[in-house]
Design a protein around this motif. Structure first.
Motif, PDB file in Angstrom:
ATOM      1  N   SER A  50       0.846  -1.196   0.000  1.00  0.00           N
ATOM      2  CA  SER A  50       0.000   0.000   0.000  1.00  0.00           C
ATOM      3  C   SER A  50       0.879   1.243   0.000  1.00  0.00           C
ATOM      4  CB  SER A  50      -0.915   0.014   1.236  1.00  0.00           C
ATOM      5  OG  SER A  50      -1.552   1.271   1.393  1.00  0.00           O
ATOM      6  N   GLN A  52      -0.596   4.440   0.806  1.00  0.00           N
ATOM      7  CA  GLN A  52      -1.063   5.296   1.883  1.00  0.00           C
ATOM      8  C   GLN A  52      -2.141   4.576   2.693  1.00  0.00           C
ATOM      9  OE1 GLN A  52       0.243   8.079   2.950  1.00  0.00           O
ATOM     10  NE2 GLN A  52      -1.248   8.195   4.591  1.00  0.00           N
ATOM     11  N   PRO A  53      -1.839   4.208   3.939  1.00  0.00           N
ATOM     12  CA  PRO A  53      -0.537   4.362   4.575  1.00  0.00           C
ATOM     13  C   PRO A  53       0.486   3.414   3.942  1.00  0.00           C
ATOM     14  CG  PRO A  53      -1.957   3.047   5.973  1.00  0.00           C
ATOM     15  CD  PRO A  53      -2.816   3.543   4.846  1.00  0.00           C
ATOM     16  N   PRO A  54       1.773   3.742   4.038  1.00  0.00           N
ATOM     17  CA  PRO A  54       2.781   2.886   3.404  1.00  0.00           C
ATOM     18  C   PRO A  54       2.859   1.526   4.091  1.00  0.00           C
ATOM     19  CG  PRO A  54       3.838   4.561   4.766  1.00  0.00           C
ATOM     20  CD  PRO A  54       2.381   4.896   4.734  1.00  0.00           C
ATOM     21  N   MET A  55       2.637   0.477   3.317  1.00  0.00           N
ATOM     22  CA  MET A  55       2.675  -0.881   3.857  1.00  0.00           C
ATOM     23  C   MET A  55       3.522  -1.772   2.977  1.00  0.00           C
ATOM     24  SD  MET A  55      -1.129  -1.684   5.295  1.00  0.00           S
ATOM     25  CE  MET A  55      -2.023  -0.512   6.308  1.00  0.00           C
ATOM     26  N   CYS A  57       4.748  -6.035   2.443  1.00  0.00           N
ATOM     27  CA  CYS A  57       4.319  -7.388   2.785  1.00  0.00           C
ATOM     28  C   CYS A  57       5.399  -8.396   2.431  1.00  0.00           C
ATOM     29  CB  CYS A  57       3.002  -7.748   2.114  1.00  0.00           C
ATOM     30  SG  CYS A  57       3.048  -7.818   0.319  1.00  0.00           S
ATOM     31  N   CYS A 138       8.825  -1.276  10.812  1.00  0.00           N
ATOM     32  CA  CYS A 138       7.433  -1.631  10.529  1.00  0.00           C
ATOM     33  C   CYS A 138       6.709  -2.099  11.779  1.00  0.00           C
ATOM     34  CB  CYS A 138       7.367  -2.749   9.491  1.00  0.00           C
ATOM     35  SG  CYS A 138       8.097  -2.336   7.883  1.00  0.00           S
ATOM     36  N   LYS A 139       5.420  -1.770  11.824  1.00  0.00           N
ATOM     37  CA  LYS A 139       4.516  -2.296  12.839  1.00  0.00           C
ATOM     38  C   LYS A 139       3.508  -3.194  12.144  1.00  0.00           C
ATOM     39  CE  LYS A 139       4.795   1.221  16.473  1.00  0.00           C
ATOM     40  NZ  LYS A 139       5.055   0.291  17.586  1.00  0.00           N
ATOM     41  N   ASN A 141       0.401  -4.921  10.718  1.00  0.00           N
ATOM     42  CA  ASN A 141      -0.990  -4.574  10.414  1.00  0.00           C
ATOM     43  C   ASN A 141      -1.865  -5.817  10.523  1.00  0.00           C
ATOM     44  OD1 ASN A 141      -3.201  -4.514   8.036  1.00  0.00           O
ATOM     45  ND2 ASN A 141      -2.983  -2.443   8.907  1.00  0.00           N
ATOM     46  N   GLU A 155       2.932  -1.901   8.475  1.00  0.00           N
ATOM     47  CA  GLU A 155       2.954  -0.488   8.123  1.00  0.00           C
ATOM     48  C   GLU A 155       4.345   0.071   8.391  1.00  0.00           C
ATOM     49  OE1 GLU A 155       0.894   3.819   9.258  1.00  0.00           O
ATOM     50  OE2 GLU A 155      -0.079   1.938   9.862  1.00  0.00           O
ATOM     51  N   VAL A 157       6.690   2.664   9.545  1.00  0.00           N
ATOM     52  CA  VAL A 157       6.531   3.827  10.416  1.00  0.00           C
ATOM     53  C   VAL A 157       7.757   4.743  10.401  1.00  0.00           C
ATOM     54  CG1 VAL A 157       4.834   2.728  11.913  1.00  0.00           C
ATOM     55  CG2 VAL A 157       7.282   2.477  12.436  1.00  0.00           C
TER      56      VAL A 157
END
Length: 198
Positions: A50, A52-55, A57, A138-139, A141, A155, A157
């Motif tokens: 993603s 927004q928010p930046p993700m 995987c 990253c946290k 999601n 995400e 951060v």
């Protein structure tokens, strides 16, 4: 020729997929266990999920070889701590990255085994690889089980980049980075870049 995946063994389908979906970037994932043990491992099922928010995987499969049928330490740690760091692998770090991919016991510190330097992150608890020029904190999601594998979505951060690798205007110097990728069981080095006519 054509292949029906239902008629093939998992390993045979895996070979077709990893030989076709190329080159794949490598996420060098650092995590922390409940006991505080440092862990570092590379994963080539990795991409942006993603904007927004930046993700980001990564897909984590089950243990292989002598650890077949087990859950990988990276997945266990992300589940329990809900944080991780994705470090980018330039070609110069290929050998340490390969060392960290070995099936080492859970209590073994891959940073030490690969002769790498762990440094504190700014937001999350897992350490960053100092030698890596780009690190993304990253946290978690969510984790989605997909067949035998687990899709981990985190995400981003905080983004770290060494100044020498930054061109300005939020662009990365790819010629300096020379990132490693996977080509089936081999590796690729990005060294030539070109644009196509519009």
């Amino acid at each position: 020729m054509q292949f029906d995946p239902k008629q093939l063994a998992t390993k045979e389908v895996y070979k077709l997929l990893t030989g076709s979906v190329v080159p794949r970037p490598i996420a060098w994932v650092s995590t922390l266990s409940e006991e505080g043990d440092l862990n570092l491992a590379p994963f080539s099922f990795f991409t942006v999920a993603s904007r927004q928010p930046p993700m980001l995987c990564i897909s984590i499969g089950p243990g292989v070889g002598e650890r077949e049928g087990t859950v990988k330490d990276t997945l266990t740690n992300i589940r329990s701590q809900e944080e991780f760091v994705i470090n980018i692998v330039p070609s110069a770090l290929g050998n340490p990255m390969q060392k960290s991919s070995e099936n080492l016991p859970s209590e073994v510190n891959e940073f030490e085994a690969a002769n790498l330097t762990p440094i504190d992150s700014s937001i999350v608890k897992p350490k960053r690889v100092k030698e890596s020029p780009i690190q993304m904190e990253c946290k978690l999601n969510q984790i989605i089980q997909l067949g035998t594998d687990h899709l981990v979505i985190g995400e981003m951060v905080l983004y770290h980049i060494e100044e020498d690798y930054y061109l300005g205007n939020y662009k990365v110097d790819f010629e300096k980075l020379r990132p490693l990728g996977r080509l089936a069981g081999n590796y690729s080095e990005s060294t030539e870049f070109f644009t196509l006519p519009r």
